[in-house]
Motif scaffolding. Structure first.
Motif, PDB file in Angstrom:
ATOM      1  N   GLU A  38      31.747 -41.116 -58.376  1.00 43.00           N
ATOM      2  CA  GLU A  38      31.638 -41.010 -57.686  1.00 43.00           C
ATOM      3  C   GLU A  38      32.806 -41.388 -56.678  1.00 43.00           C
ATOM      4  O   GLU A  38      32.146 -41.814 -56.025  1.00 43.00           O
ATOM      5  N   ARG A  46      34.394 -34.992 -52.256  1.00 44.46           N
ATOM      6  CA  ARG A  46      33.945 -35.575 -53.484  1.00 44.46           C
ATOM      7  C   ARG A  46      35.030 -35.967 -54.863  1.00 44.46           C
ATOM      8  O   ARG A  46      35.564 -34.005 -54.829  1.00 44.46           O
ATOM      9  N   TYR A  47      34.940 -36.150 -55.341  1.00 40.77           N
ATOM     10  CA  TYR A  47      36.106 -36.464 -56.471  1.00 40.77           C
ATOM     11  C   TYR A  47      35.089 -37.466 -57.987  1.00 40.77           C
ATOM     12  O   TYR A  47      33.930 -37.816 -57.154  1.00 40.77           O
ATOM     13  N   VAL A  48      35.162 -36.573 -59.173  1.00 37.79           N
ATOM     14  CA  VAL A  48      34.092 -37.748 -60.073  1.00 37.79           C
ATOM     15  C   VAL A  48      35.622 -38.275 -60.834  1.00 37.79           C
ATOM     16  O   VAL A  48      36.599 -37.579 -61.131  1.00 37.79           O
ATOM     17  N   PRO A  85      33.915 -28.280 -62.684  1.00 35.57           N
ATOM     18  CA  PRO A  85      34.845 -29.336 -61.792  1.00 35.57           C
ATOM     19  C   PRO A  85      36.620 -28.436 -61.903  1.00 35.57           C
ATOM     20  O   PRO A  85      36.946 -28.526 -62.920  1.00 35.57           O
ATOM     21  N   THR A  98      37.501 -32.680 -59.304  1.00 34.06           N
ATOM     22  CA  THR A  98      36.553 -32.435 -58.040  1.00 34.06           C
ATOM     23  C   THR A  98      35.529 -32.331 -58.238  1.00 34.06           C
ATOM     24  O   THR A  98      35.122 -32.068 -59.879  1.00 34.06           O
ATOM     25  N   ALA A  99      34.108 -32.386 -57.162  1.00 30.78           N
ATOM     26  CA  ALA A  99      32.559 -32.747 -57.828  1.00 30.78           C
ATOM     27  C   ALA A  99      32.042 -31.471 -57.653  1.00 30.78           C
ATOM     28  O   ALA A  99      32.477 -31.042 -56.234  1.00 30.78           O
TER      29      ALA A  99
END
Length: 320
Positions: A38, A46-48, A85, A98-99
């Motif tokens: 993350e 927040r991104y994954v 996402p 995206t998270a």
């Protein structure tokens, strides 16, 4: 600065996001194949980031280019408004997305919450199954090009995991040849599938996020779409009731049907469901070898998944 931070900054930069705004890079647990992290930026976004293992790491045949399939899943599901996402960037060695809000669904939900969430999940899966493609199989190309019919695609998928079982000398409760013969006798039911639908095929609770930011919990997102394929929507009912019977999940089925999903558990449908159960359980048993899951996990697979596979094969031999 660690290698993970350096890699994250490089990928953010290539995606047009400010690498100097990265404030946190932490590993996410729960997966067993890719490395997942993350990423948090200074503005709160927040991104994954998902990174596959090196090519030298052993795996099953269908696991090649999984990130291609995952990106395909998110792009497809985005057309029907199911929370999931969004793809930000994809490369040969990463997928940035995206998270979604929430945490993996666990056993802390109350009975009332469980009923509400299962009903909502049923409606979301019905919308997921509205998405159709042009051909059948894994879009990654791991098992070759997409097939013009579902029988060809599924037989290729099953043959691949049986080849994996032989290659890794995986423990199965019956010989590979017996599994193949039993499955073959039910392949005629696959011809009833005439439209390739979007199938997640890994919708166990760990891949369903529950958002508790409001008074009533909601589904925050369906994640880890890397096992997706174009095929029979009935196949999704295996992981949705992992090691159980989806027909006992009244809340889910009610939500699914009320949202326009069509499912009748007639004999051909039940035989196809048994085929897909056998396929998933074969994967679960075989992957214990290349994943080196350890004695405890391997014992669990033999004691729990082995009988489940036998149950699926028995249902193929004696249709309900």
């Amino acid at each position: 600065m660690t290698d993970a931070w350096e890699r994250a900054r490089e990928i953010l930069d290539a995606a047009g996001l400010p690498p100097d705004q990265l404030t946190d890079c932490r590993p996410l647990t729960g997966g067993t194949y890719n490395t997942v992290e993350e990423l948090r930026l200074a503005d709160g976004s927040r991104y994954v980031l998902k990174v596959p293992p090196p090519d030298t790491v052993p795996g099953l045949r269908h696991e090649s280019q999984l990130l291609v399939s995952e990106a395909e899943f998110y792009r497809a599901i985005g057309t029907v408004g199911v929370p999931a996402p969004s793809v930000v960037a994809i490369g040969d060695d990463h997928l940035l997305m995206t998270a979604c809000p929430g945490d993996p669904w666990d056993d802390s939900t109350t009975g009332t919450e469980q009923t509400l969430l299962r009903g909502e999940l049923g409606a979301l899966v019905a919308r997921l199954h509205q998405v159709t493609g042009s051909a059948y199989g894994y879009p990654s190309g791991a098992l070759g090009p997409l097939a013009p019919d579902w029988r060809t695609a599924f037989s290729t998928m099953l043959d691949a995991v049986l080849d994996d079982a032989v290659r890794y000398d995986a423990w199965l409760p019956v010989p590979v040849d017996e599994v193949a013969r039993t499955a073959l006798a039910a392949y005629d039911t696959l011809d009833e599938v005439t439209v390739p639908h979007l199938v997640h095929f890994d919708l166990w609770q760990g891949n369903i996020l529950v958002d508790r930011s409001a008074e009533t919990p909601r589904i925050g997102g369906l994640i880890d779409g890397e096992r997706m394929f174009w095929g029979d929507p009935v196949a999704d009912f295996v992981s949705l009731a992992l090691l159980r019977d989806i027909r006992d999940d009244e809340a889910f089925l009610r939500g699914y049907r009320e949202a326009g999903g069509h499912i009748e558990f007639d004999e051909p449908t039940c035989r196809r469901l048994a085929l897909y159960r056998a396929y998933l359980y074969l994967i679960m048993l075989t992957e214990t070898v290349p994943r080196a899951m350890g004695e405890e996990r391997t014992r669990w697979a033999r004691e729990v998944v082995g009988p489940a596979l036998m149950g699926a094969l028995n249902d193929l031999r004696s249709p309900e």
